[in-house]
Motif scaffolding. Structure first.
Motif, short mmCIF file in Angstrom:
data_model
loop_
_atom_site.label_atom_id
_atom_site.label_comp_id
_atom_site.label_asym_id
_atom_site.label_seq_id
_atom_site.Cartn_x
_atom_site.Cartn_y
_atom_site.Cartn_z
N VAL A 1 0.86 -1.18 0.00
CA VAL A 1 0.00 0.00 0.00
C VAL A 1 0.91 1.23 0.00
CG1 VAL A 1 -1.82 1.24 1.22
CG2 VAL A 1 -1.76 -1.26 1.30
N PRO A 2 0.78 2.12 -0.97
CA PRO A 2 1.69 3.27 -1.05
C PRO A 2 1.66 4.13 0.22
CG PRO A 2 0.43 3.04 -3.09
CD PRO A 2 -0.17 2.10 -2.10
N THR A 3 2.85 4.49 0.71
CA THR A 3 2.98 5.39 1.86
C THR A 3 4.05 6.44 1.53
OG1 THR A 3 4.56 3.82 2.83
CG2 THR A 3 2.27 3.71 3.60
N PRO A 4 3.77 7.31 0.58
CA PRO A 4 4.79 8.27 0.13
C PRO A 4 5.29 9.15 1.26
CG PRO A 4 2.59 8.89 -0.66
CD PRO A 4 2.49 7.51 -0.11
N GLY A 5 6.62 9.28 1.32
CA GLY A 5 7.24 10.14 2.32
C GLY A 5 7.41 9.50 3.69
N LYS A 6 6.99 8.26 3.86
CA LYS A 6 7.10 7.60 5.16
C LYS A 6 8.27 6.60 5.15
CE LYS A 6 3.61 9.72 6.97
NZ LYS A 6 3.80 10.69 8.06
N ASP A 7 8.83 6.36 6.33
CA ASP A 7 9.97 5.44 6.43
C ASP A 7 9.53 4.06 6.91
OD1 ASP A 7 9.36 6.01 9.04
OD2 ASP A 7 11.31 6.90 9.54
N TYR A 8 8.24 3.76 6.76
CA TYR A 8 7.74 2.42 7.07
C TYR A 8 6.96 1.92 5.86
CZ TYR A 8 3.47 5.08 8.17
OH TYR A 8 2.40 5.93 8.12
N THR A 9 6.65 0.62 5.87
CA THR A 9 5.93 -0.01 4.75
C THR A 9 4.62 -0.60 5.27
OG1 THR A 9 8.01 -0.59 3.66
CG2 THR A 9 6.06 -1.82 2.98
N ILE A 10 3.57 -0.50 4.45
CA ILE A 10 2.30 -1.15 4.78
C ILE A 10 1.98 -2.17 3.70
CG2 ILE A 10 -0.19 -0.84 5.09
CD1 ILE A 10 0.31 1.85 6.28
N LEU A 11 1.67 -3.38 4.15
CA LEU A 11 1.24 -4.45 3.25
C LEU A 11 -0.18 -4.84 3.62
CD1 LEU A 11 4.35 -6.85 3.37
CD2 LEU A 11 3.85 -5.11 1.66
N ILE A 12 -0.93 -5.29 2.64
CA ILE A 12 -2.26 -5.81 2.89
C ILE A 12 -2.32 -7.24 2.38
CG2 ILE A 12 -3.22 -4.93 0.71
CD1 ILE A 12 -5.78 -4.25 2.30
N ASP A 13 -2.89 -8.13 3.18
CA ASP A 13 -2.97 -9.54 2.80
C ASP A 13 -4.24 -10.14 3.38
OD1 ASP A 13 -0.93 -11.84 1.71
OD2 ASP A 13 -2.30 -12.63 3.22
N GLU B 1 -9.15 -0.70 2.80
CA GLU B 1 -8.05 -0.26 3.66
C GLU B 1 -6.96 0.47 2.89
OE1 GLU B 1 -7.02 -3.59 6.17
OE2 GLU B 1 -9.03 -3.57 7.05
N ARG B 2 -6.93 0.30 1.58
CA ARG B 2 -6.02 1.10 0.77
C ARG B 2 -6.44 2.57 0.84
NH1 ARG B 2 -7.92 -3.38 -1.20
NH2 ARG B 2 -6.55 -5.06 -1.88
N GLU B 3 -7.76 2.79 0.78
CA GLU B 3 -8.29 4.16 0.87
C GLU B 3 -8.09 4.73 2.27
OE1 GLU B 3 -12.36 3.93 -0.25
OE2 GLU B 3 -11.94 3.19 -2.29
N ILE B 4 -8.24 3.89 3.29
CA ILE B 4 -8.06 4.35 4.67
C ILE B 4 -6.65 4.88 4.88
CG2 ILE B 4 -7.91 3.57 7.07
CD1 ILE B 4 -10.23 1.64 6.37
N VAL B 5 -5.67 4.13 4.38
CA VAL B 5 -4.27 4.56 4.51
C VAL B 5 -4.03 5.85 3.73
CG1 VAL B 5 -1.89 3.96 3.92
CG2 VAL B 5 -3.39 2.23 4.93
N ALA B 6 -4.51 5.89 2.49
CA ALA B 6 -4.30 7.07 1.64
C ALA B 6 -4.95 8.31 2.25
CB ALA B 6 -4.83 6.81 0.24
N SER C 1 -3.10 11.68 3.54
CA SER C 1 -3.42 12.95 2.90
C SER C 1 -3.88 14.00 3.91
CB SER C 1 -4.49 12.77 1.83
OG SER C 1 -5.72 12.40 2.41
N SER C 2 -4.30 13.54 5.08
CA SER C 2 -4.71 14.49 6.13
C SER C 2 -3.52 15.10 6.85
CB SER C 2 -5.62 13.78 7.14
OG SER C 2 -4.87 12.86 7.93
N GLY C 3 -2.32 14.65 6.47
CA GLY C 3 -1.10 15.20 7.05
C GLY C 3 -0.55 14.43 8.21
#
Length: 482
Positions: free
Chosen positions: A331-343, A470-475, A479-481
């Motif tokens: 799941v894209p997390t631009p600008g973050k130093d962690y990764t999110i996966l969905i399974d 949950e892709r939308e939830i993360v995005a 986007s809310s900062g």
């Protein structure tokens, strides 16, 4: 269609209906019954269709098919098994579309969705055919997507889908076939060219009660297919094949088998191995990580071989196949130093598989966000907790489709799985808040794994489904900062 034609192949015990009467439709839900319909009263586990005969007649049903003679004065036909009868009727109504196509079914606890998507890609690209797909994520006619409510629809809807697929030019159908569907005769009367068995681990014991019953339900497929492609490493396979009357092709990593994986290499970018069949050895590469993907790929290669597609042809497609949605999906997390996966891991075994996979490449912590479904097998809940305790570095325990149960009660069933473990965990009942909490508390190089929902974009509470991708939830949260 005349009632006699509609009932061809249905054993009739008694009745008063004129078999020459014209039937304009078929229904098994009195709420959807229309004038001229044949109403099929099915005896179910939650309700008994015989209770709704009067309502169906009031809505204009021309005749009733039932297992017990109705109390109402009406045109009726009595049979011993109305559920099986509905499957036969569906085939008759839609002109037996399955007989016009090559049919492939996949059963097993884990890996069904991945297997169907990979096999669909091979058939389309190696043979240039149009393929229909019936599955957990969605139903597809070629590239057109049809939303789905359950893994395998009721038998009449299955036949309707087959007819739509055949009329649209599909020559092959690849479908996930659940144990419920097999046991409840949703695919009764369908003869499959290939049946695939992935594995058997604990799930659905609320319905089947024992693992033996669960296995026996899946074994029905192998009494109704031409070739069975089965996992020789799975301890349940001998029982599965006990009464099978199909040709059998085996695949394995450890056991002797017709198709084997050797020289396995696992990486963050995918899997690689040599597929060995007789004297043939072909390098295979799939761009989906995880040791479990070796089995998911072997069963696809075996099914393709059974359909006349060589290992080399399959290898060429698999090397380019896109990532399967919801399967270790980034799941894209631009600008973050962690990764999110969905399974979509939602069983103890699949949780272990995905968390093991992540640990193979995670530089930081492996963080599991998971819950368990309500109104389902309670005995697997502490096992899900233990899977997270054993294979994550931190767990966020939350909700996953509570249905009619209280989410707190479900979580209480999960937490004993952490007893005796040093793995820390945090409880956040609301799933959206749980995802936000995991993101807020992420550390550098963490991999957050959102388990159980990759194949679904809803949350079910009190039997009401609310959209929740949950892709939308993360995005949206990013986007809310935050």
């Amino acid at each position: 269609m005349k009632l006699r034609e509609l009932l061809a192949g249905v054993p009739i015990c008694a009745g008063s209906a004129d078999l020459e009467m014209e039937i304009s439709g078929v229904s098994y839900d009195s709420r959807t019954t229309r004038p001229g319909d044949l109403f099929v009263a099915m005896t179910g586990f939650a309700t008994d269709g015989h209770q709704y005969i009067a309502k169906a007649l009031a809505n204009g049903a021309a005749a009733v098919l039932c297992q017990r003679r109705p109390a109402e004065v009406c045109a009726y036909v009595q049979t011993e098994d109305s559920r099986r009868a509905l499957a036969v009727i569906g085939g008759n109504w839609f002109g037996h579309p399955a007989e016009e196509m090559t049919m492939i079914a996949v059963t097993g606890t884990c890996g069904k969705t991945t297997t169907t998507y990979l096999l669909k890609a091979i058939l389309e690209q190696a043979r240039g055919v149009k393929v229909g797909l019936i599955g957990t994520n969605q139903n597809m006619i070629g590239s057109d997507v049809i939303p789905t409510e359950r893994t395998t629809p009721e038998s009449f809807e299955v036949q309707k889908l087959f007819r739509e697929m055949a009329d649209a030019g599909c020559t092959h159908v690849v479908m996930e076939t659940s144990s419920h569907a097999l046991y409840l005769d949703r695919v009764y009367g369908v003869r499959y060219d290939v049946g695939i068995f992935t594995n058997l681990t604990q799930d659905h014991l609320d319905f089947h009660k024992t693992m033996e019953n669960y296995c026996d339900a899946k074994a029905i497929l192998f009494r109704n297919c031409v070739t069975g492609v089965v996992n020789a490493d799975d301890p349940w396979t001998p029982r599965l094949l006990k009464d099978a009357d199909c040709k059998v092709m085996t695949y394995a990593e450890q056991a002797d088998a017709d198709l084997r994986a050797e020289n396995i290499v696992l990486s963050a970018g995918g899997i690689a191995f040599d597929a060995v069949s007789g004297a043939e050895r072909v390098p295979i590469r799939v761009n989906i990580p995880g040791g479990f993907m070796v089995y998911n790929t072997l069963d696809v290669l075996g099914a393709a071989l059974a359909l006349g597609i060589s290992l080399k042809e399959s290898a060429a497609v698999l090397a380019k196949v896109p990532h399967v949605k919801g399967r270790v999906e980034i799941v894209p997390t631009p600008g973050k130093d962690y990764t999110i996966l969905i399974d979509y891991a939602h069983t103890p075994d699949s949780m272990v598989n995905v968390l093991q996979t992540v640990k193979e490449f995670a530089k930081g912590r492996t963080v599991a966000v998971f819950g368990c479904g309500g109104d389902r097998d309670r005995t697997k809940r502490p096992l899900m907790g233990k899977a997270a305790a054993d294979w994550s570095d931190f767990a966020v325990v939350t909700t996953d489709n509570p249905r009619t149960e209280e989410p707190e009660a479900i979580i209480a069933d999960i937490l004993p799985g952490f007893d005796g473990s040093a793995t820390p965990y945090h409880v956040v009942v609301d799933r959206i808040e749980a995802i936000h909490w995991a993101m807020d508390h992420a550390e550098t190089d963490d991999v957050i794994v959102l388990c159980g929902k990759g194949h679904e974009t809803y949350q079910e509470v009190n039997h009401v489904k609310h959209h929740m991708d949950e892709r939308e939830i993360v995005a949206d949260y990013l986007s809310s900062g935050r």
